[in-house]
Design an enzyme around this catalytic site. Structure first.
Site, PDB file in Angstrom:
ATOM      1  N   HIS A  73       0.827  -1.200   0.000  1.00  0.00           N
ATOM      2  CA  HIS A  73       0.000   0.000   0.000  1.00  0.00           C
ATOM      3  C   HIS A  73       0.862   1.251   0.000  1.00  0.00           C
ATOM      4  O   HIS A  73       1.908   1.311   0.651  1.00  0.00           O
ATOM      5  CB  HIS A  73      -1.008  -0.011   1.145  1.00  0.00           C
ATOM      6  CG  HIS A  73      -0.439   0.153   2.527  1.00  0.00           C
ATOM      7  ND1 HIS A  73      -0.267   1.383   3.103  1.00  0.00           N
ATOM      8  CD2 HIS A  73      -0.054  -0.754   3.445  1.00  0.00           C
ATOM      9  CE1 HIS A  73       0.202   1.224   4.342  1.00  0.00           C
ATOM     10  NE2 HIS A  73       0.345  -0.068   4.571  1.00  0.00           N
ATOM     11  N   ASP A 175       6.022   2.309   6.704  1.00  0.00           N
ATOM     12  CA  ASP A 175       4.746   1.601   6.545  1.00  0.00           C
ATOM     13  C   ASP A 175       3.939   2.377   5.529  1.00  0.00           C
ATOM     14  O   ASP A 175       3.320   3.383   5.867  1.00  0.00           O
ATOM     15  CB  ASP A 175       4.048   1.532   7.902  1.00  0.00           C
ATOM     16  CG  ASP A 175       2.631   0.996   7.842  1.00  0.00           C
ATOM     17  OD1 ASP A 175       2.213   0.544   6.766  1.00  0.00           O
ATOM     18  OD2 ASP A 175       1.947   1.027   8.881  1.00  0.00           O
ATOM     19  N   GLU A 207      -5.307   1.503   2.441  1.00  0.00           N
ATOM     20  CA  GLU A 207      -5.093   0.319   3.289  1.00  0.00           C
ATOM     21  C   GLU A 207      -5.304   0.675   4.744  1.00  0.00           C
ATOM     22  O   GLU A 207      -5.895  -0.090   5.507  1.00  0.00           O
ATOM     23  CB  GLU A 207      -3.676  -0.230   3.074  1.00  0.00           C
ATOM     24  CG  GLU A 207      -3.431  -1.597   3.708  1.00  0.00           C
ATOM     25  CD  GLU A 207      -2.908  -1.548   5.145  1.00  0.00           C
ATOM     26  OE1 GLU A 207      -2.767  -2.623   5.749  1.00  0.00           O
ATOM     27  OE2 GLU A 207      -2.647  -0.452   5.692  1.00  0.00           O
ATOM     28  N   GLU A 208      -4.826   1.861   5.121  1.00  0.00           N
ATOM     29  CA  GLU A 208      -4.843   2.248   6.539  1.00  0.00           C
ATOM     30  C   GLU A 208      -6.252   2.509   7.064  1.00  0.00           C
ATOM     31  O   GLU A 208      -6.452   2.644   8.258  1.00  0.00           O
ATOM     32  CB  GLU A 208      -3.962   3.492   6.758  1.00  0.00           C
ATOM     33  CG  GLU A 208      -2.478   3.278   6.467  1.00  0.00           C
ATOM     34  CD  GLU A 208      -1.770   2.429   7.523  1.00  0.00           C
ATOM     35  OE1 GLU A 208      -2.425   1.936   8.447  1.00  0.00           O
ATOM     36  OE2 GLU A 208      -0.546   2.251   7.390  1.00  0.00           O
ATOM     37  N   ASP A 230       4.209  -5.868   3.421  1.00  0.00           N
ATOM     38  CA  ASP A 230       3.866  -4.795   4.354  1.00  0.00           C
ATOM     39  C   ASP A 230       4.791  -4.906   5.565  1.00  0.00           C
ATOM     40  O   ASP A 230       5.493  -5.900   5.731  1.00  0.00           O
ATOM     41  CB  ASP A 230       2.389  -4.900   4.762  1.00  0.00           C
ATOM     42  CG  ASP A 230       1.781  -3.557   5.182  1.00  0.00           C
ATOM     43  OD1 ASP A 230       2.541  -2.642   5.564  1.00  0.00           O
ATOM     44  OD2 ASP A 230       0.552  -3.434   5.137  1.00  0.00           O
ATOM     45  N   HIS A 316       3.662   3.521  12.987  1.00  0.00           N
ATOM     46  CA  HIS A 316       2.719   4.647  13.038  1.00  0.00           C
ATOM     47  C   HIS A 316       3.261   5.821  13.862  1.00  0.00           C
ATOM     48  O   HIS A 316       2.507   6.553  14.489  1.00  0.00           O
ATOM     49  CB  HIS A 316       1.332   4.201  13.548  1.00  0.00           C
ATOM     50  CG  HIS A 316       0.579   3.411  12.519  1.00  0.00           C
ATOM     51  ND1 HIS A 316      -0.785   3.251  12.551  1.00  0.00           N
ATOM     52  CD2 HIS A 316       0.993   2.752  11.412  1.00  0.00           C
ATOM     53  CE1 HIS A 316      -1.159   2.513  11.514  1.00  0.00           C
ATOM     54  NE2 HIS A 316      -0.098   2.198  10.820  1.00  0.00           N
TER      55      HIS A 316
END
Lengths: 347, 365
Positions: A73, A175, A207-208, A230, A316
Site C-alpha cells: 500500500h 509503513d 489500506e490504513e 507490508d 505509526h
C-alpha cells in the site's frame, strides 16, 4: 543457491525517496505520481483504477502462466482538518490509526508544503491527552489567514525525512513505502531473470482505513495467487510485546494476523523458497493488525494469499525504524517466489 | 462409563461414531487440512462430486432429478474450531501463544493441549500455584499474554520442533454421557458438520429434484471467511447455515437459550428469510421432527450472515443444534438433536421443486 543479488544502495535511496512523499489514505496523488514515474520503464503496462490504485503489469507469457497479484500500500496515516477556529488553529480527526501522545509536538505538512506544529490545550492530567485536545498551528493569525492555506477536509502527514541510523533507516511512512520500494526492486529483479507469470504489481490506496484499495484491485484482476508486502511489529525493544519477530532477522513470513491466516501451501512455498535460496527469514504471528492480503484472499471465490513482512519498530510514528537488509530479503524472497510454478490453487 | 443399549446403537451408533471422529480431529481456523481430508472423504461416500476450493472449503454436490435449471440449495457447516497459535518461544522452552477465534482465556488455564507439530506434542497450559499469588492476583483473571504452554522438553528440542506459527488445540477425548448426550471439544461446529454429513447420507436414500451443495466451510471462527468465498462460487438460490446454539443451563438468560434434546432450533430474525423459515418449520411439522424457534435479533454470527449478502443477495436460514458450554473443551450436545437436524435438512432439500428456482425475488406490480 545464493540469495539473489539486491542492489542495497539502490533500494535504500528508493526508500529515502518514497517515504517522505505525501500520500494519506484517499489523497495518494503525489506518491502515486512518484511511483508511476519509477515503475514505467520496468513493466509492460501502468494504469490507475477508479479508486486510485496504481497497477503495473509485467507479463510472463509462459504457458501455464498464472495471474499473480503483488500488493504494497502506498497510502500512509495522517490527519484531516475538521474545524478552523477564529484564531486560525486547526482541529483535526485521524486518518488511520493515529495516537495523540505520538502526535503532540510533531511537525506535519499539507500537500502544498504548508507545515504546522501539533499543539495541545492545557491539560490538568496527562491522561487527558486525547486527539480532540490537540490542534495544528500553521502560524496563521486568523481564520481568514488559515483558510488561505487549508480548508475543512485538507489532510496532513508527518513532515519527516528518512535518515540512516546505524544499520537501520528511520523515518515516517516506512509503513508501507518500504514495501513499495521492495516491489520496485522485484521489478528490477524480474528484468534480469523473469517470472513465467503475469505479475500485477498493485500500489494500493486506503489500506490504513480498511484495506479498501486492495479489495477492488483484486476484484478487477481476479488473481490465482496473491502476495502482500507490508511492515510488521517486532518484539525486540525493551519491555516490548512478546513477539518473536526481530529487526535484522530477515524477511518475516506471516502465518497469521487479524485479517488473514496464510494458506498452508503458500506458507510452505515461501519457507521452502527462503531455505533453498539462502534468504534470511523468520516466522510471524501478529495477534492484531491486517494487510491487503486480508481483503484480497476473500475476493470472489477466494484467492490463496501470503504476506512477506518487513520487521519495523515504532510503527505509526514519524520514527519508524527498519533494517534495509530485511527489505532486501523480502524483495529477494518475493522475486524467487514469483519464479515458482505457484501451483497452490484449489483441488 | 455408560454402555449404549442395543436400541441406542441402531439409532445413534453411526452418528456417535462419526461425531467422535469429527470432534477429535484437529482443525483450528485456517489450519483445517486434517479435518478437510477426512470430511472430504465422508462427503465422497454420498455425493456425485467433491472438491476443495482455494481457501479449503470442502464442497460436495448431489444433483437432483428435476428439469434444468434446478434450484440450488447450499447447506453450510463450518469445520474449523477455535484454537491457539504459537507466537514465541521463551527461555526455558515455554511457548507463548495468541488466540485463534473467540477463546475465553479463563477456560484455558490448566488445560491439556495438543501442539500440532509432526508428530504432535502433548502440552499443558501452566498455572502459577495459588500459594504464590498475592491477593490482587487471586482476584484478577490471568491475561492470555501471560499464559504459556509447557511441552516438557528441553529448550533446544522445543526450538527445533516447534516453529512460531504452530497451531494448538485443546486436548479432550470425546466422551459419551448418559442417554444420548456426549461431551468433547470442537462440537462447535463438528456437531453441525456431523448433522450435515448425516443429511447427505439420508438424502442418498431419497428421490429429490434440487441440486444440493454440502459445504464444510473454513475460517468461520475468525470472520465467516470460508462462507464468503464458497457462496460466491456456488451462486445458490438459498442457503442454510447449520451451526450450534446456546443450550439452556443455570445462569444463562432464558430468552437467549434453546432447549437441549428438544430438536433443531430454526432461527428467526433479520438474517433469516421469512419464507425460508416457514418452509423449514413446515417440513418439521409434516415429518414430525421436534423443533424450536430461536429469535436472532441481529447478526446470527454464523455463515448465514456472510452468505446472505453474497453477490446480489441470497435467502438464508439458520438451523442450530443446542450446545452447552460453548467455546470450552467440554461442550455438550445431544445426539438426538443432531439426528433430527439431519432429518430436517435432508427432508427440506428433498421437498424443493422446480418452482423454488424462481419466486424469491420478483417485480412489484
Amino acid at each position: 543457491m545464493n540469495p539473489p543479488t539486491i542492489d542495497l544502495t539502490r533500494l535504500k535511496s528508493l526508500i529515502a525517496e518514497l517515504a517522505p512523499a505525501f500520500g494519506p489514505s484517499g489523497e495518494e496523488g503525489p506518491i502515486r505520481e512518484l511511483i508511476a514515474a519509477r515503475v514505467r520503464p520496468l513493466v509492460d503496462e501502468v494504469r490507475t483504477d477508479a479508486l486510485g490504485n496504481l497497477i503495473a503489469v509485467k507479463r510472463g507469457g509462459a504457458s501455464g502462466a498464472r495471474r499473480v497479484m503483488v500488493s504494497a500500500h502506498m497510502d500512509e496515516i495522517g490527519v484531516i482538518v475538521t474545524h478552523i477556529d477564529d484564531d486560525g488553529f486547526l482541529r483535526f480527526a485521524p486518518v488511520g490509526a493515529m495516537r495523540a501522545p505520538v502526535l503532540l509536538g510533531q511537525r506535519v505538512m499539507f500537500d502544498d508544503g504548508t507545515v504546522g506544529t501539533v499543539g495541545s490545550e492545557k491539560l490538568d492530567d496527562p491522561k487527558d491527552l486525547k486527539l480532540d485536545r490537540l490542534f495544528i498551528d500553521i502560524g496563521a493569525a486568523s481564520r481568514k489567514e488559515a483558510a488561505e492555506r487549508v480548508r475543512i477536509g485538507s489532510m496532513a502527514v508527518y513532515a519527516q525525512d528518512v535518515r540512516a541510523a546505524g544499520r537501520c533507516l528511520t523515518g515516517k511512512a516506512l509503513d508501507d513505502r518500504s514495501g513499495c520500494a521492495a516491489l520496485i526492486e522485484v521489478m528490477h529483479q524480474l528484468q534480469a531473470e523473469p517470472s513465467p507469470h503475469d505479475v500485477y504489481f498493485v500500489f494500493s490506496v486506503q489500506e490504513e482505513v480498511g484495506l479498501r484499495g486492495a479489495r477492488t484491485a483484486a476484484y478487477a484482476i481476479e488473481p490465482d495467487v496473491a502476495f502482500a508486502v507490508d511492515v510488521t511489529a517486532t518484539g525486540d525493544i525493551p519491555k516490548g510485546e512478546r513477539l518473536a519477530v526481530k529487526v535484522g532477522g530477515g524477511a518475516a513470513i506471516k502465518i497469521k494476523d487479524r485479517s488473514l491466516i496464510t494458506h498452508p501451501r503458500l506458507r510452505r512455498l515461501l519457507i521452502d523458497t527462503a531455505e533453498a535460496c539462502g534468504i534470511p527469514y523468520q516466522l510471524e504471528v501478529l495477534p492484531y493488525g491486517g494487510t491487503d492480503a486480508g481483503a484480497v484472499h476473500l475476493t470472489r471465490a477466494g484467492v490463496p494469499s501470503g504476506v512477506i513482512s518487513i520487521p519495523t519498530r515504532y510503527l505509526h510514528t514519524p520514527g519508524e525504524m527498519l533494517d534495509p537488509h530485511d527489505v532486501a530479503a523480502a524483495a529477494a524472497l518475493l522475486a524467487e517466489a514469483l519464479r515458482n510454478p505457484l501451483a497452490v490453487g484449489p483441488d | 462409563m455408560p454402555q449404549p443399549t442395543n436400541n441406542d446403537s441402531v439409532l445413534y451408533g453411526p452418528v456417535r461414531k462419526l461425531l467422535r471422529e469429527l470432534s477429535e480431529l484437529p482443525g483450528p481456523s485456517g489450519l483445517e487440512e486434517a479435518a478437510q481430508d477426512r470430511i472430504a472423504a465422508v462427503l465422497n461416500l454420498y455425493c456425485d462430486s467433491v472438491h476443495r476450493d482455494a481457501l479449503g472449503n470442502c464442497i460436495g454436490v448431489k444433483s437432483g432429478e428435476g428439469p434444468s435449471p434446478r434450484p440450488r440449495v447450499l447447506l453450510a457447516a463450518h469445520m474449523d474450531e477455535i484454537g491457539l497459535i504459537i507466537t514465541r518461544i521463551e527461555d526455558g522452552g515455554f511457548l507463548r501463544f495468541a488466540p485463534v477465534g473467540g477463546i475465553d482465556p479463563r477456560a484455558l488455564l490448566a488445560q491439556e493441549v495438543t501442539v500440532l507439530t509432526d508428530p504432535p506434542l502433548f502440552g499443558y497450559v501452566g498455572v502459577k500455584p495459588p500459594h504464590l499469588m498475592d491477593s490482587a492476583e487471586r482476584e484478577r483473571a490471568v491475561p492470555i499474554e501471560d499464559m504459556f504452554i509447557d511441552v516438557g522438553l528441553p529448550e533446544a528440542d522445543v526450538r527445533r520442533r516447534v516453529p512460531v506459527g504452530t497451531p494448538v488445540v485443546v486436548r479432550r477425548p470425546f466422551t459419551n454421557l448418559l442417554g444420548t448426550r456426549a461431551t468433547g471439544k470442537a462440537l462447535d461446529n463438528r456437531a453441525g458438520v456431523c448433522a450435515m454429513l448425516e443429511a447427505a447420507r439420508l438424502l442418498s436414500g431419497l428421490r429429490f429434484s434440487a441440486d444440493v451443495y454440502f459445504v464444510a466451510t473454513v475460517q468461520e471462527e475468525v470472520g465467516l471467511r470460508g462462507a464468503i468465498t464458497s457462496a460466491y462460487r456456488i451462486v445458490p438460490d438459498m442457503a442454510i447455515a447449520v451451526d450450534v446454539g446456546f443450550g439452556e443451563a443455570p445462569g444463562l438468560p432464558e430468552d437467549q437459550v434453546i432447549g437441549v434434546g428438544k430438536g433443531p432450533a430454526i432461527a428467526l430474525g433479520p438474517n433469516v428469510h421469512p419464507r425460508l423459515h416457514e418452509r423449514l418449520v413446515q417440513t418439521a411439522r409434516e415429518h414430525g421432527i421436534p423443533h424450536q424457534i430461536e429469535p436472532m435479533p441481529g447478526s446470527s454470527g454464523t455463515d448465514a450472515w456472510a452468505m446472505q449478502v453474497s453477490r446480489s443477495g441470497v435467502p438464508t436460514a439458520v438451523v442450530s443444534i443446542p450446545l452447552r458450554y460453548m467455546h470450552t473443551a467440554a461442550e455438550v450436545v445431544d445426539l438426538e438433536d443432531i439426528r433430527q437436524t439431519a432429518r430436517l435438512l435432508a427432508l427440506f432439500a428433498a421437498g424443493l421443486t422446480a418452482s423454488d428456482k424462481e419466486g424469491w425475488s420478483r417485480a412489484l406490480a
